[in-house]
Motif scaffolding. Structure first.
Motif, PDB file in Angstrom:
ATOM      1  N   ALA A 199      11.995   1.056  11.640  1.00 59.03           N
ATOM      2  CA  ALA A 199      12.914   0.732  12.728  1.00 59.03           C
ATOM      3  C   ALA A 199      12.848   1.797  13.825  1.00 59.03           C
ATOM      4  O   ALA A 199      13.020   1.498  15.002  1.00 59.03           O
ATOM      5  CB  ALA A 199      14.336   0.617  12.182  1.00 59.03           C
ATOM      6  N   GLY A 200      12.574   3.044  13.428  1.00 58.13           N
ATOM      7  CA  GLY A 200      12.514   4.099  14.438  1.00 58.13           C
ATOM      8  C   GLY A 200      11.586   5.215  14.000  1.00 58.13           C
ATOM      9  O   GLY A 200      11.098   5.224  12.860  1.00 58.13           O
ATOM     10  N   PHE A 201      11.343   6.181  14.911  1.00 58.55           N
ATOM     11  CA  PHE A 201      10.470   7.307  14.592  1.00 58.55           C
ATOM     12  C   PHE A 201      11.027   8.146  13.446  1.00 58.55           C
ATOM     13  O   PHE A 201      10.276   8.685  12.634  1.00 58.55           O
ATOM     14  CB  PHE A 201      10.270   8.191  15.837  1.00 58.55           C
ATOM     15  N   GLU A 202      12.369   8.249  13.391  1.00 59.49           N
ATOM     16  CA  GLU A 202      12.971   9.127  12.387  1.00 59.49           C
ATOM     17  C   GLU A 202      12.708   8.633  10.965  1.00 59.49           C
ATOM     18  O   GLU A 202      12.862   9.396  10.001  1.00 59.49           O
ATOM     19  CB  GLU A 202      14.485   9.290  12.653  1.00 59.49           C
ATOM     20  N   ASP A 203      12.289   7.380  10.831  1.00 61.31           N
ATOM     21  CA  ASP A 203      11.994   6.852   9.493  1.00 61.31           C
ATOM     22  C   ASP A 203      10.572   7.197   9.015  1.00 61.31           C
ATOM     23  O   ASP A 203      10.215   6.928   7.867  1.00 61.31           O
ATOM     24  CB  ASP A 203      12.133   5.323   9.494  1.00 61.31           C
ATOM     25  N   ILE A 204       9.784   7.738   9.923  1.00 60.59           N
ATOM     26  CA  ILE A 204       8.354   7.939   9.597  1.00 60.59           C
ATOM     27  C   ILE A 204       8.141   8.929   8.439  1.00 60.59           C
ATOM     28  O   ILE A 204       7.368   8.631   7.517  1.00 60.59           O
ATOM     29  CB  ILE A 204       7.563   8.356  10.862  1.00 60.59           C
ATOM     30  N   PRO A 205       8.817  10.099   8.437  1.00 63.63           N
ATOM     31  CA  PRO A 205       8.560  11.031   7.332  1.00 63.63           C
ATOM     32  C   PRO A 205       8.776  10.381   5.967  1.00 63.63           C
ATOM     33  O   PRO A 205       7.956  10.559   5.052  1.00 63.63           O
ATOM     34  CB  PRO A 205       9.550  12.165   7.591  1.00 63.63           C
ATOM     35  N   ARG A 206       9.879   9.627   5.838  1.00 62.79           N
ATOM     36  CA  ARG A 206      10.140   8.979   4.549  1.00 62.79           C
ATOM     37  C   ARG A 206       9.038   7.979   4.181  1.00 62.79           C
ATOM     38  O   ARG A 206       8.613   7.895   3.048  1.00 62.79           O
ATOM     39  CB  ARG A 206      11.496   8.263   4.585  1.00 62.79           C
ATOM     40  N   GLU A 207       8.583   7.243   5.185  1.00 65.53           N
ATOM     41  CA  GLU A 207       7.525   6.260   4.932  1.00 65.53           C
ATOM     42  C   GLU A 207       6.221   6.967   4.509  1.00 65.53           C
ATOM     43  O   GLU A 207       5.535   6.527   3.589  1.00 65.53           O
ATOM     44  CB  GLU A 207       7.296   5.402   6.179  1.00 65.53           C
ATOM     45  N   VAL A 208       5.911   8.067   5.179  1.00 66.65           N
ATOM     46  CA  VAL A 208       4.691   8.813   4.827  1.00 66.65           C
ATOM     47  C   VAL A 208       4.799   9.324   3.391  1.00 66.65           C
ATOM     48  O   VAL A 208       3.846   9.177   2.591  1.00 66.65           O
ATOM     49  CB  VAL A 208       4.455   9.982   5.813  1.00 66.65           C
ATOM     50  N   TRP A 238      10.687  16.200   9.112  1.00 64.19           N
ATOM     51  CA  TRP A 238       9.819  16.273   7.930  1.00 64.19           C
ATOM     52  C   TRP A 238      10.515  17.011   6.778  1.00 64.19           C
ATOM     53  O   TRP A 238      10.189  16.789   5.611  1.00 64.19           O
ATOM     54  CB  TRP A 238       8.503  16.968   8.277  1.00 64.19           C
ATOM     55  N   SER A 239      11.457  17.898   7.126  1.00 64.79           N
ATOM     56  CA  SER A 239      12.103  18.702   6.080  1.00 64.79           C
ATOM     57  C   SER A 239      12.960  17.832   5.160  1.00 64.79           C
ATOM     58  O   SER A 239      13.337  18.259   4.070  1.00 64.79           O
ATOM     59  CB  SER A 239      12.939  19.795   6.717  1.00 64.79           C
ATOM     60  N   GLU A 240      13.249  16.609   5.598  1.00 71.75           N
ATOM     61  CA  GLU A 240      13.978  15.688   4.718  1.00 71.75           C
ATOM     62  C   GLU A 240      13.110  15.206   3.560  1.00 71.75           C
ATOM     63  O   GLU A 240      13.597  14.557   2.643  1.00 71.75           O
ATOM     64  CB  GLU A 240      14.463  14.466   5.515  1.00 71.75           C
ATOM     65  N   THR A 241      11.801  15.483   3.659  1.00 74.81           N
ATOM     66  CA  THR A 241      10.900  15.087   2.566  1.00 74.81           C
ATOM     67  C   THR A 241      10.411  16.344   1.856  1.00 74.81           C
ATOM     68  O   THR A 241      10.655  17.456   2.318  1.00 74.81           O
ATOM     69  CB  THR A 241       9.663  14.341   3.107  1.00 74.81           C
ATOM     70  N   ALA A 242       9.695  16.128   0.761  1.00 75.39           N
ATOM     71  CA  ALA A 242       9.131  17.265   0.031  1.00 75.39           C
ATOM     72  C   ALA A 242       7.721  17.584   0.503  1.00 75.39           C
ATOM     73  O   ALA A 242       7.001  18.366  -0.123  1.00 75.39           O
ATOM     74  CB  ALA A 242       9.141  16.961  -1.456  1.00 75.39           C
TER      75      ALA A 242
END
Lengths: 233, 482
Positions: free
Chosen positions: A77-86, A112-116
């Motif tokens: 839906a938006g750019f901010e969702d990209i890290p989670r998708e990656v 990106w820091s929201e991901t590991a």
């Protein structure tokens, strides 16, 4: 030794071409139709009708054509969702959790820091197995990504890592190649090109051994396209 | 220039027909190329109109070739690149060498380029102590085997995987000698690994060009593997070598022709990578070559302009003609004896190395017309092969027996009464000779035919000629309508 000036190959070749084409001596200026064609390039009269559809349909066609050439496609839906998708994609395929992104702040500046994931930005080197890049656009008629080189988008990210994850805005997916050139001229000025402008249609492949098609010859084995639905109401 | 074995075409053919491994490889042309092409063009209703558009673009460009080349040169320079006009193969080789020497280069990486084959670049550079590595998998395989390509887009089409494995074991030292290399995947993975080391160590990267774009001073490569991209990006210097006729006016023109290229070649809607390169890396770029050179090769092309062979300069090297040619399909590419095989080679080779050397090639045709039918650029290949045959005849290059035969036929054919008598007699004699079988296993002067198959004998009532049968039929009709 003879003292005659050697005719350069450039002059000799041009001379032969002019003679073969029957140019009269001294009449070497380009005619108007040539100059017009170069100074105001026109779209082509014949383009595939398959891409002359509504924008939503073009996005759907882009997706289908990309899947047909072995790319995988998701929407966010938006750019901010990209890290989670990656992170999801890499985990699903059991791929390393280290990512090199374009320096483009639209990508490198994401949460990106929201991901590991371990994330750095810059050019790709031999050690980089996964890249995440932005795109200039997409072309629906063949499901091709349009990628330009530049300080924000180094070229090696498209080609060296085993897995290439490319982000494209739905609003920047168009029907035909001609529309991409028109936009590039508007943005960069007519006649200007980045060092490299690359169309990517599916991951790298070869049929050189017994005509058996295999993915991942020298470029990426996997191409994952993230379409950001930036126009959704 | 590359040495040709074209004068030995007939011997080459005999070898090729007996080569079982080659015959197996050629058997894959149908599913590998022909079926895929057909599916791709059936999927695009505008394909015929796109062919016309592509031809128009190239015809317009060829009529204005001097203008577009000058514009191309101007724009390459404006972007900080260099253009080298080279009249022939030797000049092109020397120019590449000079660039290598200027840069103190030790290693040269190559993307696939038929022009490089045409000028015999690899052997030349190796003799000058440069390390040359082909990066396209097919080209790499034949480089290891010290062979020329046998197909313009699938250079190792004649090689089977066991042979590739043998070459890899021999060349890639320091690996587990018991590793499995049985499957194409394993071979590819090993090649990918080996090539990565080369990519990061290269001084000079040489590619071909599918298009040169006058509007922007851009060279374009069309690839599937990505090797060409790595070659031209990771090397310090990118040299693109291209012949004159590769130029097109604008980005739109290149895009239009691209729509027929991959579909005609591999049956893909578009190749994996279409790469537009303009000049060296920009000031703020983080990667890319420091220098960009274009070698513009003539090597006989300017003399084709304005002749009956001008249309050949529309060729975009898709290989559809050879993929569909019954002669190529039977003998493969090496038999043709020089760089360009198949119908496009039969037309182009005599133009580039002379009809004296390549006179056999225009005869390597059944005139079935399939090549022209599938050519995306509508090049009249059979007509041009006939032009070469005429020239060959005029230059007295055809064998004496053939010239005598043609003269004898001309003598008869220009004397209708004598022709009727002679053919009538021949038909009756042959009909008698065949007895009831209707076929002749042997016939004087026709050993070339009867050696491998029977000749059908004239049929019907005691071997009447067509004219006799026609006259009888007309007479019957006249009686019937009374």
């Amino acid at each position: 030794m003879r003292n005659s000036a050697k005719v350069s190959s450039r002059d000799a070749i041009l001379g032969r071409i002019r003679q073969s084409l029957g140019r009269e001596a001294g009449q070497y200026d380009a005619p108007k139709d040539v100059l017009d064609r170069l100074s105001a390039p026109k779209s082509n009269a014949v383009v595939p009708a398959r891409a002359q559809i509504s924008h939503d349909q073009q996005v759907a066609l882009f997706e289908q054509m990309a899947i047909d050439v072995n790319a995988t496609v998701v929407h966010t839906a938006g750019f901010e969702d990209i890290p989670r998708e990656v992170a999801r994609f890499l985990a699903e395929h059991n791929l390393p959790a280290r990512v090199k992104t374009s320096p483009d702040v639209n990508i490198s500046g994401l949460p990106w820091s929201e991901t590991a994931l371990e994330v750095t930005a810059g050019v790709a080197g031999p050690e980089d197995a996964v890249s995440v890049t932005s795109s200039f656009g997409g072309v629906a008629e063949t499901g091709s990504l349009m990628l330009r080189s530049g300080a924000q988008t180094p070229y090696t990210l498209n080609m060296l890592p085993d897995t290439h994850i490319a982000v494209v805005k739905a609003s920047e997916i168009v029907g035909t190649y001609e529309e991409i050139w028109a936009r590039l001229r508007t943005e960069d000025g007519q006649g200007n090109m980045p060092r490299t402008f690359l169309w990517v249609t599916g991951p790298s492949r070869t049929g050189d051994i017994e005509q058996t098609i295999q993915l991942g010859a020298h470029g990426p084995r996997r191409l994952h396209i993230v379409i950001v639905d930036d126009q959704a109401s | 220039m590359n040495v040709s074995t074209s004068p030995k075409f007939k011997e080459n053919v005999h070898g090729a027909l007996r080569d079982e491994s080659l015959q197996r490889a050629l058997g894959r042309l149908k599913t590998g190329f022909r079926d895929k092409r057909l599916a791709a063009i059936n999927n695009l209703p505008e394909f015929e109109a796109l062919r016309d558009q592509a031809c128009d673009i190239k015809n317009h460009t060829l009529e204005n070739l001097d203008h577009y080349l000058l514009k191309f040169e101007e724009n390459v320079k404006a972007n900080g690149g260099h253009v080298h006009w080279c009249a022939d193969a030797a000049e092109a080789r020397e120019t590449v060498l000079r660039i290598c020497r200027d840069k103190d280069a030790k290693s040269v990486l190559k993307g696939k380029s038929m022009i490089s084959e045409e000028i015999g670049l690899n052997d030349f550079l190796e003799k000058e102590d440069l390390k040359v590595v082909e990066t396209d998998l097919g080209e790499y395989i034949i480089q290891l085997r010290h062979e020329p390509p046998s197909h313009i887009i699938a250079p190792a089409i004649h090689v089977h995987k066991e042979q590739v494995a043998d070459s890899f074991r021999e060349t890639h030292k320091g690996r587990d000698p018991n590793r499995s290399l049985a499957e194409p995947r394993e071979l590819l993975d090993e090649a990918r690994e080996v090539m990565r080391e080369h990519f990061f160590a290269a001084d000079i990267g040489i590619t071909g060009a599918n298009f040169l774009i006058a509007e922007t001073g851009t060279s374009v490569i069309v690839t599937n593997e990505g090797n060409g991209d790595l070659t031209q990006t990771l090397s310090r210097v990118h040299i693109a070598i291209a012949s004159l006729e590769k130029v097109v006016p604008t980005l739109e023109d290149a895009s239009s022709i691209l729509r027929v290229l991959a579909r005609s070649a591999t049956g893909q809607e578009m190749s994996s990578y279409t790469t537009f390169s303009t000049g060296p890396r920009r000031e703020d770029d983080l990667d890319g070559p420091q220098e960009y050179h274009v070698i513009l090769l003539d090597n006989g092309r300017s003399n084709m302009l304005g002749t009956e062979f001008q249309d050949m300069l529309r060729c975009i090297r898709c290989a559809a003609c050879m993929n569909h040619c019954p002669v190529y399909g039977a003998v493969g590419g090496h038999a043709y004896g020089w760089v360009y095989p198949g119908p496009m080679g039969s037309v182009l080779t005599p133009s580039l190395i002379g009809v004296d050397e390549a006179g056999h090639l225009p005869n390597a045709s059944t005139f079935c017309g399939k090549c022209e039918e599938v050519c995306p650029m509508r090049i009249p290949l059979p007509k041009m092969m006939r032009h070469w045959r005429e020239r060959e005849f005029e230059k007295h290059l055809s064998p004496a027996s053939m010239r005598f035969g043609i003269k004898a036929w001309a003598f008869l054919a220009s004397r209708p009464r004598l022709y009727r008598t002679a053919t009538g007699l021949a038909a009756k004699v042959m009909n008698k000779m065949a007895g009831g079988r209707g076929r002749l296993a042997k016939l004087p002067l026709a050993g070339g035919w009867t050696q491998i198959r029977d000749l059908p004998a004239p049929q019907g009532q005691n071997g009447k000629t067509f004219k006799e049968l026609w006259a009888e039929k007309q007479a019957q009709k006249a009686r019937g309508s009374k």
